[in-house]
Design a protein around this motif. Structure first.
Motif, mmCIF file in Angstrom:
data_model
loop_
_atom_site.group_PDB
_atom_site.id
_atom_site.type_symbol
_atom_site.label_atom_id
_atom_site.label_comp_id
_atom_site.label_asym_id
_atom_site.label_seq_id
_atom_site.Cartn_x
_atom_site.Cartn_y
_atom_site.Cartn_z
ATOM 1 N N ALA A 16 7.757 18.207 -8.480
ATOM 2 C CA ALA A 16 6.809 17.870 -9.546
ATOM 3 C C ALA A 16 6.295 16.445 -9.353
ATOM 4 O O ALA A 16 5.254 16.073 -9.898
ATOM 5 N N GLY A 77 -7.677 12.179 -7.320
ATOM 6 C CA GLY A 77 -6.424 12.815 -7.745
ATOM 7 C C GLY A 77 -6.385 13.089 -9.234
ATOM 8 O O GLY A 77 -7.390 12.945 -9.946
ATOM 9 N N GLY A 78 -5.200 13.483 -9.699
ATOM 10 C CA GLY A 78 -5.040 13.880 -11.097
ATOM 11 C C GLY A 78 -5.328 12.746 -12.063
ATOM 12 O O GLY A 78 -5.949 12.953 -13.111
ATOM 13 N N THR A 79 -4.879 11.551 -11.724
ATOM 14 C CA THR A 79 -5.085 10.414 -12.629
ATOM 15 C C THR A 79 -6.569 10.147 -12.836
ATOM 16 O O THR A 79 -7.042 9.997 -13.966
ATOM 17 N N ASP A 82 -8.215 12.960 -14.919
ATOM 18 C CA ASP A 82 -7.929 12.834 -16.356
ATOM 19 C C ASP A 82 -8.746 11.692 -16.971
ATOM 20 O O ASP A 82 -9.334 11.841 -18.043
ATOM 21 N N HIS A 107 0.569 13.672 -19.797
ATOM 22 C CA HIS A 107 0.840 12.678 -18.753
ATOM 23 C C HIS A 107 0.212 11.352 -19.187
ATOM 24 O O HIS A 107 -0.776 11.339 -19.923
ATOM 25 N N ASN A 158 4.749 18.113 -17.049
ATOM 26 C CA ASN A 158 5.338 17.672 -15.786
ATOM 27 C C ASN A 158 6.816 17.322 -15.902
ATOM 28 O O ASN A 158 7.493 17.218 -14.892
ATOM 29 N N ASP A 189 -5.260 19.398 -18.469
ATOM 30 C CA ASP A 189 -4.655 18.842 -17.265
ATOM 31 C C ASP A 189 -3.800 19.961 -16.651
ATOM 32 O O ASP A 189 -2.768 20.334 -17.202
ATOM 33 N N GLN A 192 0.171 20.218 -12.884
ATOM 34 C CA GLN A 192 1.470 20.836 -12.563
ATOM 35 C C GLN A 192 1.398 22.356 -12.534
ATOM 36 O O GLN A 192 2.284 23.007 -11.980
ATOM 37 N N SER A 212 -4.748 18.090 -8.808
ATOM 38 C CA SER A 212 -4.326 17.097 -7.822
ATOM 39 C C SER A 212 -3.780 17.812 -6.596
ATOM 40 O O SER A 212 -3.009 18.771 -6.727
ATOM 41 N N HIS A 214 -1.703 16.708 -4.121
ATOM 42 C CA HIS A 214 -0.349 16.475 -3.591
ATOM 43 C C HIS A 214 0.744 17.210 -4.348
ATOM 44 O O HIS A 214 1.907 17.163 -3.961
ATOM 45 N N LYS A 215 0.374 17.919 -5.409
ATOM 46 C CA LYS A 215 1.378 18.735 -6.108
ATOM 47 C C LYS A 215 1.400 20.154 -5.552
ATOM 48 O O LYS A 215 2.232 20.963 -5.944
HETATM 49 C C1 LIG Z 1 0.541 16.530 -15.469
HETATM 50 C C2 LIG Z 1 0.078 15.470 -14.531
HETATM 51 N N1 LIG Z 1 -1.143 14.936 -14.686
HETATM 52 C C3 LIG Z 1 -1.620 13.989 -13.871
HETATM 53 C C4 LIG Z 1 -0.864 13.500 -12.837
HETATM 54 C C5 LIG Z 1 -1.436 12.443 -11.940
HETATM 55 O O1 LIG Z 1 -1.811 12.993 -10.712
HETATM 56 P P1 LIG Z 1 -2.002 12.055 -9.409
HETATM 57 O O2 LIG Z 1 -0.625 11.701 -8.944
HETATM 58 O O3 LIG Z 1 -2.745 12.922 -8.444
HETATM 59 O O4 LIG Z 1 -2.798 10.872 -9.826
HETATM 60 C C6 LIG Z 1 0.424 14.015 -12.638
HETATM 61 C C7 LIG Z 1 1.294 13.478 -11.554
HETATM 62 O O5 LIG Z 1 2.488 13.338 -11.739
HETATM 63 C C8 LIG Z 1 0.916 15.019 -13.506
HETATM 64 O O6 LIG Z 1 2.124 15.550 -13.361
#
Ligand SMILES: Cc1ncc(COP(=O)(O)O)c(C=O)c1O
Length: 403
Positions: A16, A77-79, A82, A107, A158, A189, A192, A212, A214-215
């Motif tokens: 995760a 990526g995820g950050t 979001d 997150h 997550n 989001d 995960q 994202s 890398h998950k």
């Molecule tokens: C639910 C969730 N959202 C967003 C993120 C952020 O993703 P990234 O690491 O690609 O920025 C994560 C990463 O742990 C996550 O678990």
């Protein structure tokens, strides 16, 4: 306790947090580092190869989401996805209203984006979950007001792995907004959930969805934001106008290519992945609850991801447990990447109503595509042993061996 040398390989159960890049994604990426390195925005044939590779990846992602290719925006990526979803929509809709609704277990990429908006005059409602990490769809809809412009509810958590009923939440939210004569953008989001649950955006009823790479055994530093046609959103990153003006910056071509391949494979394999993880997880959960007195399993018993088992242990802190596991060759985590670096209890566990003294003694096992029966056996042997030793040394259990 077994030492690292006793294992043939390290046992990695922190999927995760991140995953290794799978061979198919790596192979697809390699030509785009040096051979086929053109800037997708240039006009010559070399650049066209890069443009085609990005287009192909976009088709793969759109295929998984069941959306149009032009609704997929590649990000870092995820950050970023979001941040772009929350701040981009809030700013685009600020003349209609300045209220957002989200959950208390998102997150930090979502929570801190909302907090930044609060600093500039937006109002945010954080809907709490129940003790199993589930947020009531009705409670989310009830929080919608005439000034609400955006609702954000994560698909899967997550830390504890609880899965929200995004479809019902979105339906109720839209119904409530329609009754108030307004319209609300719905973001989820799904970082995960990818590779474990369906990501069909129409089935979920979402306008924005974060992913994202890398998950899902893709590379780090790349992801996507799905933006339903017609959704008001201002770009977070301004510049040369790439990604149809929605996310400027020269595209991370190798990353995007690796992401497309990894996401498509993870989605295709998700049923067999879930079956295998479910079996291993069940054994680990049963083994740990039987062998560790006072162990508590967190999250919803059914409405959850197949690959996460999250425990709390009274009388210990997570950090010495993780160090003990690491010493025995097992890489696990306490939950979120942020809280694993500090001894602060997780905001998710606190929102679920857990006592802080118990919340700090948490360990998350998150399985991935390479985990085996031997890994599950080793966890069931080593984790109880680590806990037994720490509990026999109360000062060590409380402070951690390095403090
Ligand atoms: C639910 C969730 N959202 C967003 C993120 C952020 O993703 P990234 O690491 O690609 O920025 C994560 C990463 O742990 C996550 O678990």
């Amino acid at each position: 306790m077994r030492l690292i040398e006793d294992h043939e390989r390290l046992i990695y159960v922190d999927h995760a947090a991140t995953t290794p890049v799978r061979a198919q994604a790596r192979e697809a990426m390699i030509p785009h580092f040096a051979e086929s390195f053109g800037n997708p925005s240039s006009l010559y044939a070399l650049a066209q190869e890069s443009r085609n590779a990005v287009d192909e990846a976009r088709e793969r992602v759109a295929g998984v989401l069941g959306c149009r290719t032009r609704e997929v925006v590649f990000t870092s990526g995820g950050t970023e996805s979001d941040n772009a979803a929350i701040k981009g929509t809030a700013h685009a809709m600020r003349k209609s209203g300045r209220h957002l609704v989200t959950t208390a277990i998102e997150h930090h990429a979502v929570i801190h984006s909302c907090e930044q908006l609060e600093d500039v005059g937006f109002d945010v409602t954080y809907v709490p979950p129940d003790a199993t990490g589930i947020v009531d769809p009705e409670a989310v809809a009830n929080a919608v007001r005439p000034q609400t412009v955006l609702v954000s509810v994560m698909l899967a958590n997550n830390e504890v792995g609880s899965v929200q009923d995004v479809r019902t939440t979105s339906d109720l939210v839209k119904e409530k907004a329609a009754g108030l004569g307004t319209s609300v953008v719905f973001h989820s989001d799904a970082v995960q959930a990818a590779g474990k649950l369906s990501l069909d955006v129409d089935e979920m009823g979402v306008d924005l969805l974060s992913l994202s790479a890398h998950k899902v055994n893709g590379p780090k530093g790349v992801g996507a934001l799905y933006v339903r046609r017609g959704t008001p959103i201002e770009p977070l990153i301004a510049g040369g106008g790439q990604e149809r003006q929605r996310r400027s910056g020269t595209e991370n071509v190798p990353g995007i290519v690796g992401f497309g391949v990894a996401l498509e494979l993870a989605n295709e394999e998700r049923h067999s992945f879930n079956d295998r993880c479910e079996r291993l997880r069940e054994q680990i959960v049963t083994g740990i609850l039987e062998r560790v007195p006072g162990a508590i399993l967190n999250g919803h018993p059914q409405q959850r991801l197949s690959n996460i088992a999250h425990f709390s242990f009274q009388g210990v802190e997570g950090e010495p447990v993780l160090l003990g596991l690491d010493f025995a060759g097992i890489s696990a985590s306490s939950g979120s990447a942020c809280s694993s670096a500090s001894l602060e209890p997780s905001h998710v566990l606190i929102a679920m109503g857990m006592d802080p003294s118990l919340a700090v003694g948490s360990v998350r096992i998150s399985l991935g595509i390479d985990n085996t029966q031997e890994d599950a056996n080793a966890i069931m042997d080593v984790l109880p042993d680590v806990l037994r030793r720490l509990r026999a040394m109360p000062s060590l259990a409380a402070r951690g061996p390095l403090s």
